[in-house]
Scaffold this motif. Structure first.
Motif, mmCIF file in Angstrom:
data_model
loop_
_atom_site.group_PDB
_atom_site.id
_atom_site.type_symbol
_atom_site.label_atom_id
_atom_site.label_comp_id
_atom_site.label_asym_id
_atom_site.label_seq_id
_atom_site.Cartn_x
_atom_site.Cartn_y
_atom_site.Cartn_z
ATOM 1 N N MET A 1 45.371 -59.444 2.707
ATOM 2 C CA MET A 1 45.347 -58.535 3.844
ATOM 3 C C MET A 1 46.760 -57.995 4.036
ATOM 4 N N ASP A 2 46.854 -56.695 4.169
ATOM 5 C CA ASP A 2 48.148 -56.041 4.364
ATOM 6 C C ASP A 2 48.792 -56.552 5.653
ATOM 7 N N SER A 3 50.107 -56.680 5.656
ATOM 8 C CA SER A 3 50.800 -57.308 6.787
ATOM 9 C C SER A 3 50.585 -56.559 8.096
ATOM 10 N N GLY A 4 50.418 -55.248 8.050
ATOM 11 C CA GLY A 4 50.152 -54.497 9.278
ATOM 12 C C GLY A 4 48.791 -54.840 9.850
ATOM 13 N N ILE A 5 47.806 -54.956 8.987
ATOM 14 C CA ILE A 5 46.461 -55.319 9.435
ATOM 15 C C ILE A 5 46.462 -56.752 9.946
ATOM 16 N N ARG A 6 47.145 -57.645 9.259
ATOM 17 C CA ARG A 6 47.224 -59.043 9.689
ATOM 18 C C ARG A 6 47.836 -59.111 11.085
ATOM 19 N N ALA A 7 48.875 -58.340 11.342
ATOM 20 C CA ALA A 7 49.506 -58.341 12.668
ATOM 21 C C ALA A 7 48.533 -57.848 13.734
ATOM 22 N N MET A 8 47.745 -56.818 13.403
ATOM 23 C CA MET A 8 46.762 -56.298 14.364
ATOM 24 C C MET A 8 45.670 -57.320 14.631
ATOM 25 N N VAL A 9 45.154 -57.929 13.576
ATOM 26 C CA VAL A 9 44.113 -58.944 13.721
ATOM 27 C C VAL A 9 44.629 -60.099 14.565
ATOM 28 N N ASP A 10 45.846 -60.538 14.291
ATOM 29 C CA ASP A 10 46.432 -61.644 15.058
ATOM 30 C C ASP A 10 46.612 -61.277 16.529
ATOM 31 N N ALA A 11 47.059 -60.059 16.802
ATOM 32 C CA ALA A 11 47.267 -59.628 18.190
ATOM 33 C C ALA A 11 45.944 -59.562 18.952
ATOM 34 N N VAL A 12 44.918 -59.005 18.316
ATOM 35 C CA VAL A 12 43.604 -58.919 18.963
ATOM 36 C C VAL A 12 43.036 -60.320 19.173
ATOM 37 N N ASP A 13 43.187 -61.179 18.174
ATOM 38 C CA ASP A 13 42.694 -62.548 18.288
ATOM 39 C C ASP A 13 43.407 -63.292 19.416
ATOM 40 N N GLU A 14 44.699 -63.103 19.537
ATOM 41 C CA GLU A 14 45.466 -63.769 20.600
ATOM 42 C C GLU A 14 45.035 -63.259 21.971
ATOM 43 N N ALA A 15 44.812 -61.974 22.116
ATOM 44 C CA ALA A 15 44.347 -61.421 23.399
ATOM 45 C C ALA A 15 42.980 -61.998 23.753
ATOM 46 N N ARG A 16 42.084 -62.038 22.779
ATOM 47 C CA ARG A 16 40.760 -62.617 23.001
ATOM 48 C C ARG A 16 40.858 -64.078 23.414
ATOM 49 N N ARG A 17 41.700 -64.833 22.711
ATOM 50 C CA ARG A 17 41.877 -66.260 23.005
ATOM 51 C C ARG A 17 42.423 -66.459 24.420
ATOM 52 N N GLN A 18 43.436 -65.669 24.777
ATOM 53 C CA GLN A 18 44.027 -65.785 26.119
ATOM 54 C C GLN A 18 42.993 -65.488 27.201
ATOM 55 N N LEU A 19 42.220 -64.444 27.004
ATOM 56 C CA LEU A 19 41.188 -64.110 27.983
ATOM 57 C C LEU A 19 40.156 -65.224 28.095
ATOM 58 N N ARG A 20 39.694 -65.704 26.962
ATOM 59 C CA ARG A 20 38.654 -66.732 26.957
ATOM 60 C C ARG A 20 39.152 -68.042 27.551
ATOM 61 N N GLU A 21 40.396 -68.410 27.253
ATOM 62 C CA GLU A 21 40.901 -69.705 27.707
ATOM 63 C C GLU A 21 41.491 -69.673 29.109
ATOM 64 N N ASN A 22 42.056 -68.548 29.528
ATOM 65 C CA ASN A 22 42.762 -68.507 30.805
ATOM 66 C C ASN A 22 42.040 -67.717 31.890
ATOM 67 N N ALA A 23 41.574 -66.527 31.572
ATOM 68 C CA ALA A 23 40.970 -65.678 32.598
ATOM 69 C C ALA A 23 39.497 -66.000 32.839
ATOM 70 N N LEU A 24 38.734 -66.135 31.785
ATOM 71 C CA LEU A 24 37.299 -66.326 31.920
ATOM 72 C C LEU A 24 36.925 -67.585 32.713
ATOM 73 N N PRO A 25 37.563 -68.726 32.470
ATOM 74 C CA PRO A 25 37.210 -69.905 33.276
ATOM 75 C C PRO A 25 37.445 -69.684 34.776
ATOM 76 N N LYS A 26 38.503 -68.982 35.118
ATOM 77 C CA LYS A 26 38.771 -68.707 36.537
ATOM 78 C C LYS A 26 37.719 -67.766 37.112
ATOM 79 N N ALA A 27 37.294 -66.792 36.332
ATOM 80 C CA ALA A 27 36.269 -65.858 36.795
ATOM 81 C C ALA A 27 34.931 -66.562 36.991
ATOM 82 N N LYS A 28 34.642 -67.538 36.166
ATOM 83 C CA LYS A 28 33.360 -68.245 36.239
ATOM 84 C C LYS A 28 33.358 -69.384 37.251
#
Length: 100
Positions: free
Chosen positions: A1-28
């Motif tokens: 995977m090209d390094s630019g794509i890897r950086a994008m995938v990692d950034a999106v994955d980190e945002a998803r993880r942060q939302l799921r682990e930090n925001a979503l439990p508080k909302a629920k």
């Protein structure tokens, strides 16, 4: 995977993880108080920002896709996400207007 794509995938994955682990439990959490109207408007704005940047990413990626159908899929996803961000912004403004 090209390094630019890897950086994008990692950034999106980190945002998803942060939302799921930090925001979503508080909302629920049903034990929490209702969200005050002013804060509801702020949250709508933040969601609009998040959806809007996801749309920008999808649209930006559309020109880089190599398969025949992928550019259109990404372009359409970008349009739909930006449209949804607009709906969230409208809701934000309506809530903010109501609470003064």
């Amino acid at each position: 995977m090209d390094s630019g794509i890897r950086a994008m995938v990692d950034a999106v994955d980190e945002a998803r993880r942060q939302l799921r682990e930090n925001a979503l439990p508080k909302a629920k959490d049903r034990g929490r108080d209702k969200v005050p109207a002013v804060e509801a408007a702020v949250m709508l704005g933040e969601l609009a920002d998040l959806v809007e940047v996801a749309g920008e990413l999808a649209a930006a990626l559309s020109d880089r896709m190599a398969t025949h159908e992928s550019p259109e899929f990404y372009r359409l996803a970008g349009v739909r996400l930006r449209d949804e961000a607009g709906h969230l912004r409208e809701a934000e403004q309506r809530v903010a207007k109501r609470v003064g």
